[in-house]
Design a protein around this motif. Sequence first.
Motif, PDB file in Angstrom:
ATOM      1  N   TRP A 157      -0.331   0.171   4.285  1.00 43.16           N
ATOM      2  CA  TRP A 157       0.238  -1.175   4.224  1.00 43.16           C
ATOM      3  C   TRP A 157       1.747  -1.132   4.473  1.00 43.16           C
ATOM      4  N   CYS A 172       3.928  -7.199   5.848  1.00 41.85           N
ATOM      5  CA  CYS A 172       2.624  -7.516   6.447  1.00 41.85           C
ATOM      6  C   CYS A 172       1.874  -8.551   5.603  1.00 41.85           C
ATOM      7  N   CYS A 174      -1.604  -7.545   4.550  1.00 40.34           N
ATOM      8  CA  CYS A 174      -1.492  -6.493   3.527  1.00 40.34           C
ATOM      9  C   CYS A 174      -1.262  -7.119   2.155  1.00 40.34           C
TER      10      CYS A 174
END
Length: 135
Positions: free
Chosen positions: A26, A30, A33
């Motif tokens: 991750w 993101c 994520c």
Amino acid sequence: MSTTELSAENFEQTVESNDIVLIDWWAPWCGPCRTFGPVFEKASEKHTDIVFGKINTDEQRDLAQAFNIRSIPTLFIFREKVLLFAEAGSLPASALDQVIEKVRALDMNEVRTKIAEAEEEARQAAEEGQAGGGA
């Protein structure tokens, strides 16, 4: 069990010394994520016999490159040091639970036999390719 932060320093030891290891690749920026993070954390609390590790790809660029991480989040699942699952994308909780149960149910002796057979076939194909290309 909560999640463990993995790095180049503890990655190998974690995979080698635990039966099942789930890894969430991750990064803080993101969006998917951030959506998957709580699902992963909740699963770690439910499946306390499994190691749940997180690898921040921004901080562990060499490790991400070594495993050819091209998209995040990416989920890896190792069982008995064998990478059984590697998939990019966020999973809903029910799908993550299903994958975990399938990994638990695998006959690892059968998995190792299939890996050995595939490696032998690849070796033989490589030898045939070398033998046939020399004329």
